[in-house]
Design an enzyme around this catalytic site. Structure first.
Site, short mmCIF file in Angstrom:
data_model
loop_
_atom_site.label_atom_id
_atom_site.label_comp_id
_atom_site.label_asym_id
_atom_site.label_seq_id
_atom_site.Cartn_x
_atom_site.Cartn_y
_atom_site.Cartn_z
N SER A 240 -8.94 31.14 16.85
CA SER A 240 -7.60 30.40 16.28
C SER A 240 -6.80 32.18 15.12
O SER A 240 -6.02 32.58 15.76
CB SER A 240 -8.17 29.51 15.61
OG SER A 240 -6.63 28.23 14.97
N HIS B 222 -9.16 22.90 21.18
CA HIS B 222 -9.05 23.60 20.19
C HIS B 222 -10.03 23.63 19.44
O HIS B 222 -10.91 25.38 19.80
CB HIS B 222 -7.80 23.67 18.96
CG HIS B 222 -6.95 25.02 18.69
ND1 HIS B 222 -6.56 25.72 18.91
CD2 HIS B 222 -7.78 25.34 17.43
CE1 HIS B 222 -6.34 27.18 18.24
NE2 HIS B 222 -6.84 26.58 16.76
N ASP C 39 -5.02 22.06 23.80
CA ASP C 39 -5.37 22.89 23.21
C ASP C 39 -3.66 22.34 22.46
O ASP C 39 -3.36 23.10 22.76
CB ASP C 39 -4.82 24.06 22.63
CG ASP C 39 -5.35 24.91 21.49
OD1 ASP C 39 -5.15 24.29 20.88
OD2 ASP C 39 -6.03 25.62 21.26
#
Length: 452
Positions: A212, A427, A387
């Site tokens: 991320s 995610h 995600d």
């Protein structure tokens, strides 16, 4: 808090809840300031947890324990039977970062004749390096890499989080300390860490694995300071958060009010965003446990509510341990920077200070884009269909969601963009799913160079 439509009451409610989460405990700054004075290296060997009451402490054969919610990263690593080293790294602008190193695997010896390739793991937004350690030893990436006997594992902590909340001259009670976003993380933190790891190991290159925001700061480093590309042999990008134009998270509701919220926080004197010891987080750690009914309501951890993710694929027993360390805090400006990028559409740009300040800092009234074509280190992207940070709904059999495809088209040396073979992969699954090793880690570990 989830809003089906943007209403006045929903926005006010979210602000109130966020304000509660933003308030640190009175002791937090003092503890971290004192701890930051111990600059140097601390090398500690493995140890075992007390077994006075094993049934209440352990929930897996590999030594996972609810005690880990109250441990530091170093204590977790040691309790799992690994040696760990602690280093302090000072950036060009004076921030003091804490690095944790697992130099070799469990049961292995510190043989200097054995060459191990340095691999650096960088956490994402509101995390610390514990995210690579919470799963069982055979499923957590840091231990998996160390146990191969091939890799020297380094765990990073970005400025402002639980372990890197110190400065050579600024106190965390000062506004000036918190005047950073992920722009400064990429410009100063990542270069300092890369240079330190290579100097300490005597290697010319290292591998980088980011999740991320941990990918975003890498891209910033390589675009603003392209000479660092030559120091990276492979970059593994897990759910890279660069363009967020198609995000389906709560950022869609908050981003339009970003300027008002930043001003609101400033007026109230709130500098830190989501520290681990805020009242709301303390409540969750005290009362919630692994109860999924509570976890989907009043006990939802910020890292799940921010990403919009569910708990699919995650061992619910680790949720209290996740609470003990996450969210780990950052600056309000870092959160605002993500909101600005969402508002800007499909792009990846520097922090927007407003026309006048932008002119002074950048020589133009608008924030410039990061030049991603300058990222010439080899990059392998891995992404999930569900995600919500990167994907517009679920794209069945898609080549890649729009934001990921956009990023892939801009990079100077993309090697591949790989969809995880699970249509519901989200995610946080990259960090906490019990299937992460099989579906993700086993795919990219063969791509990492071995020491020669």
């Amino acid at each position: 808090m989830k809003c089906s439509s943007v209403t006045f009451y929903c926005i006010i409610g979210h602000i109130c809840w966020t304000l509660i989460a933003a308030i640190p405990s009175p002791q937090s700054n003092q503890i971290l300031r004192n701890g930051a004075k111990a600059v140097g290296v601390d090398i500690v060997g493995p140890r075992q947890l007390s077994s006075a009451n094993p049934s209440s402490q352990h929930f897996s054969a590999s030594g996972q324990s609810l005690e880990e919610a109250r441990m530091t990263t170093v204590e977790i690593i040691r309790s799992r039977g690994y040696s760990v080293e602690v280093y302090k790294v000072t950036t060009e602008d004076g921030y003091i970062l804490e690095l944790h190193r697992i130099p070799y695997g469990k049961g292995q010896s510190p043989d200097p004749s054995v060459k191990r390739q340095p691999v650096y793991l960088q956490h994402g937004f509101l995390n610390s390096d514990n995210v690579w350690l919470i799963n069982s030893n055979d499923k957590a990436l840091a231990y998996i890499l160390a146990d191969t006997g091939l890799y020297d594992v380094w765990l990073g902590n970005i400025r402002g989080n639980t372990y890197s909340r110190a400065h050579v001259s600024l106190d965390t009670s000062e506004d000036a300390y918190w005047d950073f976003s992920f722009d400064e993380m990429g410009k100063y933190d990542i270069p300092a860490v890369i240079n330190f790891v290579l100097d300490k190991t005597g290697r010319r290159t290292m591998s980088y694995i980011g999740h991320s925001m941990g990918c975003a700061v890498f891209l910033i480093c390589m675009s603003l300071r392209p000479e660092f590309n030559a120091k990276i042999d492979v970059m593994i990008a897990l759910a890279p958060a660069a363009s967020l134009a198609e995000a389906q998270t709560s950022i869609r509701y908050q981003a339009r009010f970003v300027n008002q919220l930043v001003t609101f926080y400033r007026v109230l004197g709130i500098r830190i965003y989501e520290p681990v010891d805020s009242p709301s987080n303390s409540f969750r750690k005290t009362f919630c446990g692994p109860n999924l009914i509570l976890r989907y309501s009043v006990c939802r951890n910020t890292i799940f509510s921010t990403t919009g993710d569910n708990y699919r694929g995650i061992d619910v027993n680790i949720l209290p341990v996740i609470d003990g360390h996450n969210p780990a805090g950052t600056s309000v400006r870092t959160a605002a920077h993500f909101a600005q990028n969402f508002n800007a559409g499909q792009t990846f740009q520097r922090y927007d200070f407003g026309p006048s300040e932008n002119q002074l800092r950048y020589g133009q009234p608008t924030p410039p884009d990061y030049e991603l074509s300058k990222v010439t280190a080899p990059v392998y992207i891995f992404w999930g269909e569900s995600d919500k940070v990167l994907t517009f709904a679920q794209l069945k059999n898609a080549v890649a969601p729009g934001d990921v495809a956009w990023l892939a088209s801009k990079l100077g040396n993309l090697k591949s963009s790989t969809r995880i073979e699970d249509s519901e992969w989200n995610h946080v699954n990259f960090l906490f799913s019990t299937d992460a090793k099989r579906l993700v880690y086993d795919k990219f570990i063969p791509l990492l160079p071995k020491a020669s």
